[in-house]
Design a protein around this motif. Structure first.
Motif, PDB file in Angstrom:
ATOM      1  N   SER A  43      45.427  30.784  41.060  1.00  0.00           N
ATOM      2  CA  SER A  43      44.462  31.615  41.793  1.00  0.00           C
ATOM      3  C   SER A  43      44.496  33.074  41.364  1.00  0.00           C
ATOM      4  CB  SER A  43      44.744  31.532  43.302  1.00  0.00           C
ATOM      5  OG  SER A  43      44.560  30.224  43.773  1.00  0.00           O
ATOM      6  N   PHE A  44      45.460  33.442  40.521  1.00  0.00           N
ATOM      7  CA  PHE A  44      45.638  34.844  40.163  1.00  0.00           C
ATOM      8  C   PHE A  44      45.346  35.077  38.686  1.00  0.00           C
ATOM      9  CE2 PHE A  44      49.257  34.127  43.325  1.00  0.00           C
ATOM     10  CZ  PHE A  44      48.412  34.307  44.409  1.00  0.00           C
ATOM     11  N   GLU A 103      42.195  37.329  49.980  1.00  0.00           N
ATOM     12  CA  GLU A 103      43.229  38.361  50.112  1.00  0.00           C
ATOM     13  C   GLU A 103      43.919  38.249  51.470  1.00  0.00           C
ATOM     14  OE1 GLU A 103      42.641  42.898  50.695  1.00  0.00           O
ATOM     15  OE2 GLU A 103      42.754  42.565  48.544  1.00  0.00           O
ATOM     16  N   PRO A 106      49.216  39.753  45.994  1.00  0.00           N
ATOM     17  CA  PRO A 106      47.874  39.566  45.429  1.00  0.00           C
ATOM     18  C   PRO A 106      46.843  40.399  46.182  1.00  0.00           C
ATOM     19  CG  PRO A 106      48.926  37.470  46.054  1.00  0.00           C
ATOM     20  CD  PRO A 106      49.673  38.564  46.730  1.00  0.00           C
ATOM     21  N   ILE A 139      43.298  38.766  42.464  1.00  0.00           N
ATOM     22  CA  ILE A 139      42.975  37.392  42.848  1.00  0.00           C
ATOM     23  C   ILE A 139      41.766  36.913  42.041  1.00  0.00           C
ATOM     24  CG2 ILE A 139      42.239  35.890  44.737  1.00  0.00           C
ATOM     25  CD1 ILE A 139      43.647  37.932  46.629  1.00  0.00           C
ATOM     26  N   PHE A 170      45.436  30.519  48.959  1.00  0.00           N
ATOM     27  CA  PHE A 170      45.465  30.450  47.500  1.00  0.00           C
ATOM     28  C   PHE A 170      45.520  29.028  46.948  1.00  0.00           C
ATOM     29  CE2 PHE A 170      47.699  34.604  48.398  1.00  0.00           C
ATOM     30  CZ  PHE A 170      46.559  35.367  48.166  1.00  0.00           C
ATOM     31  N   ASN A 212      42.437  41.854  46.038  1.00  0.00           N
ATOM     32  CA  ASN A 212      41.104  41.738  45.449  1.00  0.00           C
ATOM     33  C   ASN A 212      40.760  42.965  44.627  1.00  0.00           C
ATOM     34  OD1 ASN A 212      40.300  39.184  46.362  1.00  0.00           O
ATOM     35  ND2 ASN A 212      39.779  39.985  48.375  1.00  0.00           N
ATOM     36  N   GLY A 258      40.477  32.875  45.655  1.00  0.00           N
ATOM     37  CA  GLY A 258      41.240  32.793  46.888  1.00  0.00           C
ATOM     38  C   GLY A 258      40.880  33.941  47.809  1.00  0.00           C
TER      39      GLY A 258
END
Length: 246
Positions: A88-89, A58, A10, A53, A81, A12, A56
């Protein structure tokens, strides 16, 4: 439906097919991922999935005050997360093919990967040393009038570049310097524009190339008009964006 299970990284930021992703990997969970990728034979693709993301961090808080002054230390593959990392994704990401995975003397990694194809997140597994995910591969459909739209997007993109660079009188790259395949144009422009993550994510998950190009055409015209109305804003301020720590 073709599904695949891959390590999950994941970020940002949004990765698009065809775009290069440099990573500085220092968290233990992602170091473990890279060590496992290095076990893959060199003739096989070393793949992982990148998702943006939604909610949450990174980089997980590693000690009190890092990186958030109020944060408490967190450990494990889903650190940062929440109890349900999948929530969260964003639901659509991109598979990355790691061409270079180089371990440094201090155990961190230098990674250079390239986005290959879009995938939809079906489920996330946090039972191992790092997150893995079950993913559905998404086809890239051209949609209606993708070719004509790509030409219009390229014209508008050149104007956008010109305004962004403050180079009203400077000659710009010719069409020969830019791709003409509609899907490649759509991803290149999406990556190059100065947009927030939700907007970049919207472009990634467009239903087809033509829809993405139509959205980009509107964005380019709007952003170019905004830049034109702010002639005193230095180009450096417009091109300064957050840097991924991983």
């Amino acid at each position: 439906m073709t599904t695949v299970r891959l390590p999950l990284f994941p970020l940002n930021s949004v990765l698009y097919p065809g775009l290069v992703l440099p990573l500085n990997v220092f968290e233990e969970r992602y170091r473990a991922m890279m060590r496992d990728l290095l076990k893959t034979p060199e003739e096989d693709a070393r793949r992982f999935a990148v998702v943006a993301i939604r909610d949450g961090h990174e980089v997980a808080p590693s000690e009190p005050g890092m990186p958030d002054p109020t944060a408490l230390p967190q450990r494990g593959p889903a650190a940062g997360f929440g109890p349900d990392p999948g929530a969260s994704f964003h639901s659509v990401g991109c598979v990355a093919d790691a061409a270079t995975v180089r371990e440094r003397a201090d155990g961190t990694f230098e990674v250079l990967a390239t986005g290959t194809r879009r995938v939809r997140l079906l489920s996330v597994d946090a039972s191992g040393a790092y997150l893995t995910a079950e993913l559905e591969e998404l086809e890239e459909e051209p949609g209606d009038e993708a070719g004509a739209l790509a030409k219009g997007v390229l014209r508008s993109f050149r104007q956008y570049q010109k305004r962004l660079a403050g180079a009203r009188e400077r000659s710009l790259a010719t069409g020969a310097d830019l791709p003409d395949e509609p899907s490649v144009v759509s991803y290149l422009v999406a990556a190059a524009m100065m947009l927030d993550t939700p907007t970049k994510q919207r472009l990634l998950q467009a239903p087809d190339t033509a829809s993405r190009l139509r959205d980009e055409l509107k964005l380019l015209r709007s952003e170019t008009a905004i830049i034109r109305s702010l002639p005193s804003l230095p180009a450096a301020e417009l091109t300064r964006g957050p840097t991924s720590l991983n």
